[in-house]
Write an enzyme that holds these catalytic residues in place. Structure first.
Site, short mmCIF file in Angstrom:
data_model
loop_
_atom_site.label_atom_id
_atom_site.label_comp_id
_atom_site.label_asym_id
_atom_site.label_seq_id
_atom_site.Cartn_x
_atom_site.Cartn_y
_atom_site.Cartn_z
N ILE A 3 6.69 33.73 -42.91
CA ILE A 3 7.72 33.54 -43.75
C ILE A 3 7.40 31.95 -43.86
O ILE A 3 8.10 31.16 -44.60
CB ILE A 3 8.58 34.04 -42.74
CG1 ILE A 3 9.11 35.83 -43.01
CG2 ILE A 3 9.82 33.46 -43.24
CD1 ILE A 3 10.08 36.26 -42.47
N SER B 192 16.83 38.37 -37.63
CA SER B 192 15.81 39.17 -37.82
C SER B 192 17.46 40.55 -38.00
O SER B 192 17.99 39.66 -37.24
CB SER B 192 15.20 40.11 -36.89
OG SER B 192 15.04 41.94 -37.23
N TYR C 198 12.21 41.15 -27.67
CA TYR C 198 12.54 40.65 -29.53
C TYR C 198 13.78 40.72 -29.73
O TYR C 198 14.24 40.18 -30.00
CB TYR C 198 11.52 40.89 -30.17
CG TYR C 198 11.78 41.03 -31.55
CD1 TYR C 198 11.02 39.95 -31.78
CD2 TYR C 198 12.51 41.66 -32.47
CE1 TYR C 198 11.15 39.36 -32.93
CE2 TYR C 198 11.93 40.94 -33.35
CZ TYR C 198 11.85 39.98 -34.15
OH TYR C 198 11.57 39.61 -35.34
N LYS D 219 16.48 37.94 -30.83
CA LYS D 219 16.95 37.68 -31.93
C LYS D 219 19.14 37.75 -32.77
O LYS D 219 19.39 37.29 -33.31
CB LYS D 219 16.35 38.56 -32.82
CG LYS D 219 14.69 38.73 -33.69
CD LYS D 219 14.55 36.68 -34.02
CE LYS D 219 13.37 36.78 -34.85
NZ LYS D 219 13.29 35.58 -34.87
#
Length: 260
Positions: A12, A140, A153, A157
């Site tokens: 990205i 995310s 993770y 986020k």
């Protein structure tokens, strides 16, 4: 005007850098791999020879490197000329919480959380002083819920999403022209999944789609940008299910990523 992109060497981040070049920005590219950054720099200059492209290799899991990146960017581009900052660098650690490596998780927190916090604060202060600018933090859809077997993770986020939302509203209430947005994609076809040690099935959007929707949304001043209709619906559905049921469903989904 310059745009700075962290994690610009792949996925990205690379697509965001390319799209910002299309939009007319000069670029500051940063990631750990200098060779990949130089390759991207050459590709952009080949297509847009009028652009200025600065490469600053940095490991943003280090607080000192975050500070150096800010200082060096301002020195090389001019603090008043940095108009768009993208906090994209990140990593994942997959596995059950009791079994995952602590050192890797602490590095994840430093990269996904601490670097975003530091760079957001430093560059936003400068943007507000300049009276212009855009900050795009790459979160995310994981940031809206919990993720058993991918817990650190998902938690990181969540921090990125909630921090960005709060800053967005603070600046809106202050009447600031500076825009703050959070890009929240679902599964994207990049090397992230392999690097995190997970298997992903089903259709994924491209990094190019995520990048373009993220940049365009940030320029419009959207607080949250969720690329793709499917993930917008999934996010709404998860919210309607409630925390407990959503977490149980996420466990089943995440467990499949280990091939179980």
């Amino acid at each position: 005007m310059y745009a700075l992109v962290t994690g610009a060497s792949a996925g990205i981040g690379m697509e965001i850098a390319k799209y910002l070049a299309v939009k007319g920005y000069d670029l500051i590219l940063t990631a750990r791999r200098e060779d990949r950054l130089e390759k991207l720099r050459s590709q952009i200059l080949h297509k847009y020879p009028e652009r200025n492209v600065i490469v600053i290799p940095a490991d943003l899991s280090s607080r000192e490197e975050c500070m150096r990146l800010f200082k060096e960017s301002c020195e090389k581009a001019g603090a008043e000329n940095i108009d768009f900052v993208v906090n994209n660098a990140g990593m994942g650690v997959y596995g059950r919480f009791l079994e995952t490596d602590l050192d890797k998780e602490l590095t994840l927190i430093d990269l996904n959380v601490t670097s975003v916090h530091i760079l957001s604060k430093l560059f936003l202060r400068q943007m507000v002083q300049n009276g212009h600018g855009v900050l795009l933090n790459v979160g995310s859809c994981a940031g809206f819920t919990s993720g058993p077997t991918f817990s650190s993770y998902y938690a990181s986020k969540n921090y990125v999403v909630r921090l960005t939302e709060a800053i967005h509203e603070e600046l809106r209430q202050a009447g600031s022209p500076v825009k703050v947005s959070c890009l929240c994609p679902g599964p994207v076809d990049t090397a992230f999944n392999d690097n995190s040690g997970v298997l992903v099935s089903g259709k994924q959007i491209t990094a190019k789609q995520a990048a373009r929707e993220g940049v365009d949304g940030a320029l419009r001043g959207k607080m949250i940008v969720i690329p793709g209709t499917k993930m917008k619906l999934v996010t709404i559905g998860s919210h309607l299910l409630g925390e407990h049921l959503s977490t149980r469903i996420n466990y089943r989904i995440q467990k499949k990523k280990a091939g179980e």
